[in-house]
Design a protein around this motif. Structure first.
Motif, PDB file in Angstrom:
ATOM      1  N   PRO A  68     -45.844 -59.187  72.294  1.00  0.00           N
ATOM      2  CA  PRO A  68     -46.342 -60.685  72.424  1.00  0.00           C
ATOM      3  C   PRO A  68     -45.571 -61.685  71.878  1.00  0.00           C
ATOM      4  O   PRO A  68     -45.699 -62.819  72.257  1.00  0.00           O
ATOM      5  CB  PRO A  68     -47.437 -60.384  71.333  1.00  0.00           C
ATOM      6  CG  PRO A  68     -47.808 -58.750  71.773  1.00  0.00           C
ATOM      7  CD  PRO A  68     -46.668 -58.416  71.780  1.00  0.00           C
ATOM      8  N   TYR A  88     -47.294 -51.934  68.474  1.00  0.00           N
ATOM      9  CA  TYR A  88     -48.544 -51.541  67.914  1.00  0.00           C
ATOM     10  C   TYR A  88     -48.494 -49.965  67.226  1.00  0.00           C
ATOM     11  O   TYR A  88     -49.419 -49.213  67.178  1.00  0.00           O
ATOM     12  CB  TYR A  88     -49.735 -51.493  69.000  1.00  0.00           C
ATOM     13  CG  TYR A  88     -49.691 -52.736  69.428  1.00  0.00           C
ATOM     14  CD1 TYR A  88     -50.330 -53.703  68.382  1.00  0.00           C
ATOM     15  CD2 TYR A  88     -49.212 -53.568  70.578  1.00  0.00           C
ATOM     16  CE1 TYR A  88     -50.459 -55.194  68.672  1.00  0.00           C
ATOM     17  CE2 TYR A  88     -49.281 -54.752  70.761  1.00  0.00           C
ATOM     18  CZ  TYR A  88     -50.204 -55.628  69.943  1.00  0.00           C
ATOM     19  OH  TYR A  88     -50.481 -56.980  70.266  1.00  0.00           O
ATOM     20  N   ASP A 107     -53.439 -59.997  68.789  1.00  0.00           N
ATOM     21  CA  ASP A 107     -52.779 -59.222  68.252  1.00  0.00           C
ATOM     22  C   ASP A 107     -53.358 -58.701  67.273  1.00  0.00           C
ATOM     23  O   ASP A 107     -53.429 -57.105  67.044  1.00  0.00           O
ATOM     24  CB  ASP A 107     -51.275 -60.041  67.614  1.00  0.00           C
ATOM     25  CG  ASP A 107     -50.546 -59.144  67.117  1.00  0.00           C
ATOM     26  OD1 ASP A 107     -49.890 -58.294  67.947  1.00  0.00           O
ATOM     27  OD2 ASP A 107     -50.314 -59.322  65.726  1.00  0.00           O
ATOM     28  N   LYS A 145     -54.228 -54.498  67.245  1.00  0.00           N
ATOM     29  CA  LYS A 145     -53.557 -53.566  66.142  1.00  0.00           C
ATOM     30  C   LYS A 145     -54.960 -52.744  65.499  1.00  0.00           C
ATOM     31  O   LYS A 145     -54.739 -51.627  65.415  1.00  0.00           O
ATOM     32  CB  LYS A 145     -53.122 -54.338  64.916  1.00  0.00           C
ATOM     33  CG  LYS A 145     -52.008 -55.072  65.334  1.00  0.00           C
ATOM     34  CD  LYS A 145     -51.121 -55.804  64.514  1.00  0.00           C
ATOM     35  CE  LYS A 145     -49.817 -56.444  64.661  1.00  0.00           C
ATOM     36  NZ  LYS A 145     -49.203 -57.491  63.523  1.00  0.00           N
TER      37      LYS A 145
END
Length: 311
Positions: free
Chosen positions: A149, A218, A189, A193
């Motif tokens: 990302p 991740y 994000d 996670k």
């Protein structure tokens, strides 16, 4: 005198027709993930195009004459770089407009294939013995950089800057789109996670070492790579090594990539507690719009979770 309003209207229409019509900036990207990032920045002021058709491999694509014309005519062209699309450098020599290799942008986080194999993989010798498709050799840059990302945000910022220069009248719109993209990425994000955290440590194998950036972001780690060329069938010794890895791992997932699942996946998994699934790193089935890139990453997380959660 009764015809004066008509005359004025006719004159006004003629004036409007004589004014230049502002055309949207023509943006072309080599692969769909870059197109999805561009769509977020260009949203409301244009729609970017993509060079490779769905399902085509950026590692080995053969350009058609019409493709070469599209590359030549685009105002802005974005590609990953020669570590991915090695069919492009010669064609780009004839371009007059900007050609931006995103892997060369300041702020990009770049991995090398040796990063994972040597420092984190205890069975590096076995992994290396399986072979590497399309030059995924230790020490080479891993060009699947769009799956991180933070890299997407660097690419988006460069696109917003370039579009503002090409179309200064809408510079504020591109900056607003960039800000919105960054905010959505922060939210995404955090969500990914939370979704993936329970999956850490569950074993999985991939046919193509394309997901290391996503894994790094991740906390995932593949147990092995079955890097077998689609044109070359593995020998019996290689198949035996792969089967041994799967037997050692126990319940696990094998991920291939659409549109075709390698027949070897069925051979390797026969009689073992192994699940077969797909990971779409190129966003083949993703709609091209302002939220397309988030869909690519979200789908990837769902694909990982859909298999690993069942182990």
């Amino acid at each position: 005198m009764s015809f004066r309003p008509v005359a004025l209207l006719t004159a006004a229409c003629a004036l409007l027709l004589s004014l230049p019509v502002r055309a949207e900036v023509s943006v072309l990207t080599s692969i769909k993930p870059l197109q999805l990032i561009a769509a977020a920045i260009q949203d409301g002021e244009g729609t970017p195009d993509v060079l490779l058709p769905p399902g085509a491999s950026p590692h080995s694509y053969s350009l058609r004459p019409s493709d070469i014309r599209r590359v030549r005519d685009a105002q802005l062209f974005y590609w990953v770089g020669q570590d991915l699309e090695n069919f492009l450098p010669k064609v780009l020599e004839s371009r007059k407009g900007p050609s931006i290799a995103v892997q060369d942008q300041a702020g990009m986080h770049l991995r090398k294939f040796a990063d994972f194999s040597e420092s984190n993989h205890p069975d590096h010798d076995d992994h290396d013995d399986l072979g590497h498709d399309h030059d995924h050799r230790p020490g080479m840059i891993d060009a699947h950089l769009w799956l991180l990302p933070a890299n997407a945000q660097v690419i988006a910022a460069r696109m917003a800057e370039d579009l503002a220069i090409a179309d200064p009248a809408n510079a504020s719109r591109y900056q607003a789109n960039l800000k919105a993209f960054d905010e959505r990425m922060e939210t995404l994000d955090a969500r990914l996670k939370q979704r993936i955290d329970p999956l850490k440590g569950k074993p999985f194998f991939v046919f193509h070492e394309a997901f290391d950036y996503f894994e790094e972001a991740y906390g995932l780690r593949h147990a092995g790579v079955f890097a077998v060329s689609a044109d070359v069938q593995p020998g019996a010794r290689h198949v035996a090594v792969m089967r041994a890895q799967l037997q050692k791992a126990g319940p696990s997932c094998i991920f291939s990539e659409p549109p075709i699942r390698p027949r070897l996946a069925d051979t390797l998994s026969q009689g073992l507690p192994v699940r077969l699934a797909e990971l779409d790193d190129l966003g083949v089935g993703v709609k091209v719009d302002a939220q397309g890139y988030e869909s690519l990453l979200g789908n990837l997380a769902d694909e990982f979770a859909g298999c690993l959660e069942k182990l």
